[in-house]
Design a protein around this motif. Structure first.
Motif, PDB file in Angstrom:
ATOM      1  N   VAL A 221       0.843  -1.199   0.000  1.00  0.00           N
ATOM      2  CA  VAL A 221       0.000   0.000   0.000  1.00  0.00           C
ATOM      3  C   VAL A 221       0.875   1.244   0.000  1.00  0.00           C
ATOM      4  O   VAL A 221       0.648   2.196  -0.777  1.00  0.00           O
ATOM      5  N   GLU A 222       1.906   1.264   0.831  1.00  0.00           N
ATOM      6  CA  GLU A 222       2.809   2.415   0.876  1.00  0.00           C
ATOM      7  C   GLU A 222       3.584   2.556  -0.422  1.00  0.00           C
ATOM      8  O   GLU A 222       3.802   3.678  -0.909  1.00  0.00           O
ATOM      9  N   ARG A 223       3.997   1.438  -0.978  1.00  0.00           N
ATOM     10  CA  ARG A 223       4.758   1.477  -2.227  1.00  0.00           C
ATOM     11  C   ARG A 223       3.898   2.015  -3.370  1.00  0.00           C
ATOM     12  O   ARG A 223       4.357   2.816  -4.200  1.00  0.00           O
ATOM     13  N   VAL A 224       2.633   1.585  -3.437  1.00  0.00           N
ATOM     14  CA  VAL A 224       1.734   2.071  -4.489  1.00  0.00           C
ATOM     15  C   VAL A 224       1.506   3.564  -4.335  1.00  0.00           C
ATOM     16  O   VAL A 224       1.534   4.321  -5.321  1.00  0.00           O
ATOM     17  N   ARG A 225       1.277   4.028  -3.116  1.00  0.00           N
ATOM     18  CA  ARG A 225       1.067   5.459  -2.891  1.00  0.00           C
ATOM     19  C   ARG A 225       2.266   6.275  -3.347  1.00  0.00           C
ATOM     20  O   ARG A 225       2.118   7.342  -3.962  1.00  0.00           O
ATOM     21  N   ALA A 226       3.463   5.771  -3.057  1.00  0.00           N
ATOM     22  CA  ALA A 226       4.668   6.483  -3.462  1.00  0.00           C
ATOM     23  C   ALA A 226       4.820   6.506  -4.976  1.00  0.00           C
ATOM     24  O   ALA A 226       5.313   7.480  -5.549  1.00  0.00           O
ATOM     25  N   GLN A 227       4.383   5.438  -5.632  1.00  0.00           N
ATOM     26  CA  GLN A 227       4.550   5.350  -7.085  1.00  0.00           C
ATOM     27  C   GLN A 227       3.551   6.211  -7.840  1.00  0.00           C
ATOM     28  O   GLN A 227       3.943   6.926  -8.785  1.00  0.00           O
ATOM     29  N   VAL A 228       2.278   6.178  -7.456  1.00  0.00           N
ATOM     30  CA  VAL A 228       1.256   6.824  -8.288  1.00  0.00           C
ATOM     31  C   VAL A 228       0.921   8.244  -7.848  1.00  0.00           C
ATOM     32  O   VAL A 228       0.326   9.003  -8.628  1.00  0.00           O
ATOM     33  N   GLY A 229       1.268   8.621  -6.633  1.00  0.00           N
ATOM     34  CA  GLY A 229       0.963   9.974  -6.179  1.00  0.00           C
ATOM     35  C   GLY A 229      -0.527  10.248  -6.202  1.00  0.00           C
ATOM     36  O   GLY A 229      -1.324   9.472  -5.672  1.00  0.00           O
ATOM     37  N   ASP A 230      -0.932  11.328  -6.880  1.00  0.00           N
ATOM     38  CA  ASP A 230      -2.346  11.720  -6.944  1.00  0.00           C
ATOM     39  C   ASP A 230      -3.012  11.301  -8.249  1.00  0.00           C
ATOM     40  O   ASP A 230      -4.132  11.731  -8.540  1.00  0.00           O
ATOM     41  N   SER A 231      -2.367  10.493  -9.037  1.00  0.00           N
ATOM     42  CA  SER A 231      -2.883  10.130 -10.353  1.00  0.00           C
ATOM     43  C   SER A 231      -4.031   9.127 -10.260  1.00  0.00           C
ATOM     44  O   SER A 231      -4.190   8.434  -9.263  1.00  0.00           O
ATOM     45  N   ARG A 232      -4.783   9.043 -11.342  1.00  0.00           N
ATOM     46  CA  ARG A 232      -5.801   8.017 -11.459  1.00  0.00           C
ATOM     47  C   ARG A 232      -5.147   6.726 -11.929  1.00  0.00           C
ATOM     48  O   ARG A 232      -4.118   6.720 -12.614  1.00  0.00           O
ATOM     49  N   VAL A 233      -5.775   5.606 -11.573  1.00  0.00           N
ATOM     50  CA  VAL A 233      -5.204   4.294 -11.846  1.00  0.00           C
ATOM     51  C   VAL A 233      -6.300   3.394 -12.405  1.00  0.00           C
ATOM     52  O   VAL A 233      -7.452   3.459 -11.973  1.00  0.00           O
ATOM     53  N   ILE A 234      -5.920   2.550 -13.382  1.00  0.00           N
ATOM     54  CA  ILE A 234      -6.853   1.527 -13.843  1.00  0.00           C
ATOM     55  C   ILE A 234      -6.236   0.162 -13.552  1.00  0.00           C
ATOM     56  O   ILE A 234      -5.012   0.016 -13.470  1.00  0.00           O
ATOM     57  N   CYS A 235      -7.090  -0.827 -13.376  1.00  0.00           N
ATOM     58  CA  CYS A 235      -6.631  -2.181 -13.080  1.00  0.00           C
ATOM     59  C   CYS A 235      -7.220  -3.136 -14.093  1.00  0.00           C
ATOM     60  O   CYS A 235      -8.434  -3.127 -14.329  1.00  0.00           O
ATOM     61  N   GLY A 236      -6.348  -3.942 -14.689  1.00  0.00           N
ATOM     62  CA  GLY A 236      -6.820  -4.973 -15.599  1.00  0.00           C
ATOM     63  C   GLY A 236      -7.340  -6.160 -14.807  1.00  0.00           C
ATOM     64  O   GLY A 236      -6.565  -6.959 -14.302  1.00  0.00           O
ATOM     65  N   LEU A 237      -8.660  -6.256 -14.689  1.00  0.00           N
ATOM     66  CA  LEU A 237      -9.284  -7.306 -13.877  1.00  0.00           C
ATOM     67  C   LEU A 237      -9.620  -8.506 -14.744  1.00  0.00           C
ATOM     68  O   LEU A 237     -10.217  -8.369 -15.809  1.00  0.00           O
ATOM     69  N   SER A 238      -9.235  -9.710 -14.278  1.00  0.00           N
ATOM     70  CA  SER A 238      -9.546 -10.926 -15.028  1.00  0.00           C
ATOM     71  C   SER A 238     -10.586 -11.780 -14.329  1.00  0.00           C
ATOM     72  O   SER A 238     -11.190 -12.653 -14.952  1.00  0.00           O
ATOM     73  N   GLY A 239     -10.774 -11.568 -13.025  1.00  0.00           N
ATOM     74  CA  GLY A 239     -11.666 -12.417 -12.248  1.00  0.00           C
ATOM     75  C   GLY A 239     -10.919 -13.440 -11.424  1.00  0.00           C
ATOM     76  O   GLY A 239     -11.491 -14.092 -10.563  1.00  0.00           O
ATOM     77  N   GLY A 240      -9.612 -13.595 -11.689  1.00  0.00           N
ATOM     78  CA  GLY A 240      -8.795 -14.507 -10.912  1.00  0.00           C
ATOM     79  C   GLY A 240      -8.312 -13.867  -9.630  1.00  0.00           C
ATOM     80  O   GLY A 240      -8.455 -12.664  -9.401  1.00  0.00           O
TER      81      GLY A 240
END
Length: 525
Positions: A221-240
């Motif tokens: 969680v901390e690593r993601v926050r540091a990487q993306v900052g205030d940007s929007r993010v999309i996630c490729g969801l497969s259902g797995g």
């Protein structure tokens, strides 16, 4: 012994996890990944890095210790991987295993004998000293796999164990915090092996058993926050489970700035698209965009038969669709993927040959305009499932058998067509239904149907048929790095075969794949 001039850069994802953990320096061993897994089972982070990595980069990761893995048959072989002596100067404890102990001894001035003979398998072990790593361990039998051996340890090292064929079966220098064993503590055939590794981790390296699901979630969680900052993010969801766990971790990090995109490429199993949308909408409070792209992918795959080209084509088209969806979401710059450690290894990391390009690793286009976010990149599948349970995922999602991103495209051996997809879907549905009825779904790592694009002659209703075969593939495994073919009951196989031939038009033959990994892979392509 020489060292590599061009040391490869290490995976940046290691930076967050490695401090306080133990890194495995890989000399090309069969068991390098197993060493790392055994260490993780002790709740200490571990990862494998190539033997020609830069010692400065390794030092910057601040590991608590190093393990030198096994390797080729002899340190004297032409081109044998060399130990960079600077790894022994980092000021952290070092444990050499088999080839790793020999390389350590040779580098520090000891002698390694080219005996031409060796020990393989279960071996009696005699402990000569209980002052160090063998303290209180019931070390009487170990598992060996070597020809050469240390004939004379370096100055300052004491011999702590021996066997009939290895006068130096273990050596140690507590003052220098360096240890070596000729046997393999990482395999289950060495009964005290895990205890010895725990001694190294918690006594020699003073590690803390903090590598837990909760720790992984908080760290990522901390690593993601540091990487993306205030940007929007999309996630490729497969259902797995992989993409679902990745999505929940990122959602904890960025909240409503995450949008999940489920691309239905038409290569899913029967009714799976509807199931994914329903399950995700029921269990998560995250916006979901469902992109219907079945015809798009079929056109892209028309005429493609090479498996590497299939994976690369699917990977490219996935990214292009995600990029278009990102433009609709105020130009989201980051794409979340459920990439696992095994994906990275099989796609050809520096310390492993490329087995196949996973669509989410080696199959990605070079001109991507989105930056990847991969919170599971350092995890094996079983570790992801533990994290998923900690996050509250339903059991049906946590324990869903792995399904490849390229879907049924790599289970059709040959060109992908709408007709072949329909045949394979229906055959796989029968297989999955019977596996579940038999109570074997959780016992198997994967079970699925394969359709080779060939036809054979058969007889049905006193008439000649010329139709496709279906191959049943079922394996057991812990992490997909190795796998064994599953011994399914004969009566179950008979029911599956009869149902597929009777219920699926276009099939007149059912076969069973009896290949383990290695030499085969789990998926056919």
């Amino acid at each position: 012994m020489t060292t590599s001039v061009h040391a490869p850069a290490l995976d940046p994802a290691l930076a967050a996890a490695a401090p306080g953990g133990v890194l495995v320096i890989d000399f090309g061993a069969q068991y390098s990944q197993l060493i790392a897994r055994r260490i993780r089972e002790c709740r200490v982070f571990s990862a494998v890095v190539p033997h020609d990595a830069s010692p400065d980069e390794v030092a910057a990761l601040r590991p608590a210790g190093l393990v030198l893995s096994g390797g080729p048959a002899s340190v004297y072989e032409p081109g044998a991987p060399a130990l960079n002596p600077r790894f022994l100067e980092l000021g952290v404890p070092v444990l050499g295993i088999c080839y790793g102990m020999q390389a350590m001894a040779l580098t520090l001035g000891g002698e390694v004998a080219r005996t031409g003979a060796g020990e393989f398998g279960k071996t009696s072990l005699t402990v000569r000293s209980r002052e160090g790593m063998f303290h209180a361990l019931p070390a009487e039998v170990c598992w060996m796999s070597h020809r050469d051996g240390v004939a004379r340890p370096p100055a300052g090292f004491a011999i702590s164990a021996e066997t009939e064929g290895a006068p130096v079966a273990a050596m140690e220098s507590p003052e220098r915090r360096m240890y070596g064993v000729q046997f393999h503590p990482e395999v289950v055939h060495t009964p005290f092996g895990t205890d010895l590794l725990k001694w190294f981790l918690f006594e020699a390296c003073d590690c803390s058993p903090t590598w837990t699901a909760t720790h992984v979630i908080e760290e990522q969680v901390e690593r993601v926050r540091a990487q993306v900052g205030d940007s929007r993010v999309i996630c490729g969801l497969s259902g797995g489970v992989d993409s679902a766990v990745a999505a929940l971790i990122v959602h904890r990090a960025v909240g409503d700035r995450l949008t999940c995109v489920f691309v239905d490429h038409g290569l899913l199993r029967l009714d799976e698209g509807e199931q994914v949308e329903s399950a995700f909408g029921r269990h998560f409070g995250v916006p979901l965009v469902h992109v219907q792209a079945q015809e798009h992918f079929l056109r892209a795959l028309a005429g493609v038969t090479d498996p590497e080209q299939k994976r690369k084509t699917i990977g490219r088209e996935f990214i292009r669709i995600f990029e278009r969806e990102a433009e609709k979401l105020s130009d989201a710059r980051f794409l979340v993927q459920g990439t696992l450690y095994s994906d990275v290894i099989e796609s050809g990391s520096r310390d492993a040959a490329k087995i196949k390009s996973h669509h989410n690793v080696g199959g990605l286009p070079e001109d991507m305009v989105v930056e990847l976010v991969e919170p599971l990149r350092q995890l094996f599948k079983d570790e992801v499932r533990v994290v998923g349970e900690e996050l509250g995922l339903p059991e049906s999602m946590v324990w869903r058998q792995p399904f490849p991103g390229p879907g049924l495209a790599i289970r059709i051996i040959g060109e992908v067509t709408a007709e072949r997809l329909e045949i394979l879907r229906r055959a796989d549905f029968v297989l999955q239904e019977e596996i579940r009825r038999a109570g074997l779904y959780r016992e198997l790592w994967q079970s699925f149907a394969v359709l080779p694009a060939v036809k054979s002659v058969g007889v049905q209703g006193d008439e000649r048929t010329y139709a496709y075969p279906i191959v049943i593939r079922a394996v057991t495994s812990d992490d997909a790095m190795t796998a064994d073919w599953a011994r399914l009951p004969y009566d179950l196989l008979e029911r599956i075969s009869n149902r597929i031939i009777n219920e699926v038009p276009g099939v007149n033959r059912v076969a069973l794949d009896l290949t383990s990994k290695p030499p085969g892979t789990i998926e056919w392509e």
